[in-house]
Design a protein around this motif. Structure first.
Motif, PDB file in Angstrom:
ATOM      1  N   SER A 178       0.824  -1.207   0.000  1.00 43.15           N
ATOM      2  CA  SER A 178       0.000   0.000   0.000  1.00 43.15           C
ATOM      3  C   SER A 178       0.860   1.260   0.000  1.00 43.15           C
ATOM      4  O   SER A 178       0.585   2.215  -0.737  1.00 43.15           O
ATOM      5  N   LEU A 179       1.901   1.274   0.821  1.00 41.85           N
ATOM      6  CA  LEU A 179       2.785   2.441   0.876  1.00 41.85           C
ATOM      7  C   LEU A 179       3.502   2.640  -0.455  1.00 41.85           C
ATOM      8  O   LEU A 179       3.674   3.774  -0.911  1.00 41.85           O
ATOM      9  N   LYS A 180       3.907   1.537  -1.071  1.00 39.97           N
ATOM     10  CA  LYS A 180       4.545   1.619  -2.387  1.00 39.97           C
ATOM     11  C   LYS A 180       3.576   2.203  -3.406  1.00 39.97           C
ATOM     12  O   LYS A 180       3.953   3.024  -4.254  1.00 39.97           O
ATOM     13  N   GLY A 181       2.296   1.788  -3.319  1.00 39.62           N
ATOM     14  CA  GLY A 181       1.294   2.324  -4.229  1.00 39.62           C
ATOM     15  C   GLY A 181       1.062   3.807  -4.039  1.00 39.62           C
ATOM     16  O   GLY A 181       0.895   4.552  -5.014  1.00 39.62           O
ATOM     17  N   LEU A 182       1.058   4.261  -2.790  1.00 39.62           N
ATOM     18  CA  LEU A 182       0.890   5.694  -2.524  1.00 39.62           C
ATOM     19  C   LEU A 182       2.053   6.496  -3.095  1.00 39.62           C
ATOM     20  O   LEU A 182       1.864   7.576  -3.657  1.00 39.62           O
ATOM     21  N   ALA A 183       3.254   5.961  -2.946  1.00 32.83           N
ATOM     22  CA  ALA A 183       4.416   6.643  -3.528  1.00 32.83           C
ATOM     23  C   ALA A 183       4.311   6.700  -5.048  1.00 32.83           C
ATOM     24  O   ALA A 183       4.643   7.710  -5.668  1.00 32.83           O
ATOM     25  N   ALA A 184       3.818   5.619  -5.651  1.00 34.49           N
ATOM     26  CA  ALA A 184       3.673   5.586  -7.105  1.00 34.49           C
ATOM     27  C   ALA A 184       2.678   6.630  -7.605  1.00 34.49           C
ATOM     28  O   ALA A 184       2.740   7.046  -8.767  1.00 34.49           O
ATOM     29  N   GLU A 185       1.768   7.067  -6.723  1.00 34.01           N
ATOM     30  CA  GLU A 185       0.814   8.109  -7.078  1.00 34.01           C
ATOM     31  C   GLU A 185       1.421   9.508  -6.986  1.00 34.01           C
ATOM     32  O   GLU A 185       0.751  10.496  -7.297  1.00 34.01           O
ATOM     33  N   GLY A 186       2.666   9.597  -6.534  1.00 34.38           N
ATOM     34  CA  GLY A 186       3.336  10.891  -6.444  1.00 34.38           C
ATOM     35  C   GLY A 186       3.528  11.414  -5.040  1.00 34.38           C
ATOM     36  O   GLY A 186       4.083  12.489  -4.851  1.00 34.38           O
ATOM     37  N   LYS A 187       3.089  10.651  -4.044  1.00 35.60           N
ATOM     38  CA  LYS A 187       3.291  11.075  -2.660  1.00 35.60           C
ATOM     39  C   LYS A 187       4.717  10.744  -2.213  1.00 35.60           C
ATOM     40  O   LYS A 187       5.367   9.856  -2.765  1.00 35.60           O
ATOM     41  N   THR A 188       5.173  11.465  -1.212  1.00 42.29           N
ATOM     42  CA  THR A 188       6.440  11.153  -0.566  1.00 42.29           C
ATOM     43  C   THR A 188       6.122  10.403   0.723  1.00 42.29           C
ATOM     44  O   THR A 188       5.347  10.888   1.543  1.00 42.29           O
ATOM     45  N   VAL A 189       6.717   9.217   0.877  1.00 42.48           N
ATOM     46  CA  VAL A 189       6.387   8.352   2.005  1.00 42.48           C
ATOM     47  C   VAL A 189       7.675   7.979   2.736  1.00 42.48           C
ATOM     48  O   VAL A 189       8.596   7.418   2.143  1.00 42.48           O
ATOM     49  N   LEU A 190       7.728   8.317   4.033  1.00 38.55           N
ATOM     50  CA  LEU A 190       8.833   7.914   4.897  1.00 38.55           C
ATOM     51  C   LEU A 190       8.309   6.919   5.905  1.00 38.55           C
ATOM     52  O   LEU A 190       7.322   7.178   6.596  1.00 38.55           O
ATOM     53  N   VAL A 191       8.990   5.787   6.020  1.00 37.42           N
ATOM     54  CA  VAL A 191       8.545   4.740   6.933  1.00 37.42           C
ATOM     55  C   VAL A 191       9.763   4.174   7.659  1.00 37.42           C
ATOM     56  O   VAL A 191      10.739   3.768   7.027  1.00 37.42           O
ATOM     57  N   SER A 192       9.736   4.202   8.988  1.00 38.94           N
ATOM     58  CA  SER A 192      10.838   3.609   9.734  1.00 38.94           C
ATOM     59  C   SER A 192      10.571   2.119   9.907  1.00 38.94           C
ATOM     60  O   SER A 192       9.433   1.699  10.136  1.00 38.94           O
ATOM     61  N   LEU A 193      11.628   1.333   9.771  1.00 40.22           N
ATOM     62  CA  LEU A 193      11.512  -0.119   9.771  1.00 40.22           C
ATOM     63  C   LEU A 193      12.680  -0.738  10.516  1.00 40.22           C
ATOM     64  O   LEU A 193      13.777  -0.176  10.561  1.00 40.22           O
ATOM     65  N   HIS A 194      12.434  -1.923  11.080  1.00 38.98           N
ATOM     66  CA  HIS A 194      13.518  -2.752  11.600  1.00 38.98           C
ATOM     67  C   HIS A 194      13.759  -3.967  10.730  1.00 38.98           C
ATOM     68  O   HIS A 194      14.830  -4.577  10.796  1.00 38.98           O
ATOM     69  N   ASP A 195      12.777  -4.342   9.929  1.00 37.70           N
ATOM     70  CA  ASP A 195      12.889  -5.525   9.078  1.00 37.70           C
ATOM     71  C   ASP A 195      13.667  -5.153   7.815  1.00 37.70           C
ATOM     72  O   ASP A 195      13.181  -4.404   6.966  1.00 37.70           O
ATOM     73  N   LEU A 196      14.873  -5.701   7.687  1.00 35.92           N
ATOM     74  CA  LEU A 196      15.738  -5.336   6.569  1.00 35.92           C
ATOM     75  C   LEU A 196      15.192  -5.836   5.243  1.00 35.92           C
ATOM     76  O   LEU A 196      15.354  -5.172   4.212  1.00 35.92           O
TER      77      LEU A 196
END
Length: 261
Positions: A179-197
């Motif tokens: 979903s986050l990848k899809g939002l970015a593909a629409e032109g949004k900027t998405v920052l997500v902190s993760l621990h899973d490499l």
């Protein structure tokens, strides 16, 4: 709009938590913010959301995120904090609908666009079937997805999510990243902190690697998540593989310099 930080520093309790960080992120990019515990990930995200006093500049397009007012910020930035608590006995749908408040005048009824945004956000977070349930009666993972849906429903050009995959089962972690990848593909900027490499490696367009409040690296997952960086910053060795869906990185051991406590 570009997200641009220049000489960004944050001091908390007389301790430099973020030190002179600078970066520029273009729209349409999913950025994974990574680093060990205490690296400064949550502090950076809170600073970008205007919750902390900072030194330096933070701009999103022409907007100065350090000084912008709350109403304007709510139309620019959707923020999901690491600490997720639901304190109201609202239905899931009503809670997700709160994400539309920045776009309505006080007392104004939801528009067709509002309703469409709510429905879409619930579908993306896989909570449509939970719509009539009371949010406080859901499991922790379900509540996390409800709050993610509220942030998605806000429909801002910048979305900041602090460890949104925490507490989710494997399938919903993948759904979240898709979903986050899809939002970015629409032109949004998405920052997500993760621990899973592996989640970061397979889904993020860019990775920002923090260490002790400093920006250690910023670039493609293949470049940033190198064996050298994983050993130097995380103190781990990793198994690396590639398939049709991207890079796989699985930590498998500790280096001699790994932390012991």
């Amino acid at each position: 709009m570009d997200l641009h930080a220049d000489n960004l520093s944050v001091t908390l309790a007389n301790r430099h938590v973020i030190s002179d960080i600078g970066f520029k992120i273009k729209p349409g990019v999913l950025v994974g913010v990574l680093g060990p515990n205490g690296a400064g990930k949550s502090t950076l995200m809170r600073a970008l959301n205007g919750q902390l006093s900072v030194k330096g500049d933070i701009r999103f397009g022409e907007h100065d995120l350090a000084v912008i007012g709350p109403a304007a910020r709510a139309r620019l930035v959707a923020y999901l904090p690491q600490q997720r608590t639901i304190g109201w006995r609202l239905t899931v749908r009503d809670l997700v609908a709160l994400g539309r408040l920045p776009w309505r005048a006080f007392g104004q009824r939801a528009s067709a666009r509002d309703e469409a945004a709510i429905e879409r956000a619930m579908e993306m977070a896989d909570i449509a079937s939970l719509s009539p349930r009371i949010a406080t009666e859901l499991s922790g993972g379900e509540q996390a997805r409800v709050l993610m849906a509220r942030a998605i429903a806000q429909e801002t050009p910048l979305l900041i999510a602090d460890e949104p995959a925490s507490g989710l089962d494997a399938a919903h972690q993948i759904m979240l990243m898709r979903s986050l990848k899809g939002l970015a593909a629409e032109g949004k900027t998405v920052l997500v902190s993760l621990h899973d490499l592996t989640l970061a490696a397979r889904w993020c367009d860019e990775v920002m690697l923090l260490n002790e409040g400093n920006l250690a690296a910023l670039g493609s997952p293949e470049t940033v998540l190198s064996d050298e960086n994983l050993a130097r910053i995380y103190g781990v060795t990793a198994h690396r593989a590639q398939d049709g869906n991207g890079l796989i990185i699985a930590p498998v051991g500790l280096t001699e310099t790994a932390p012991t406590s």
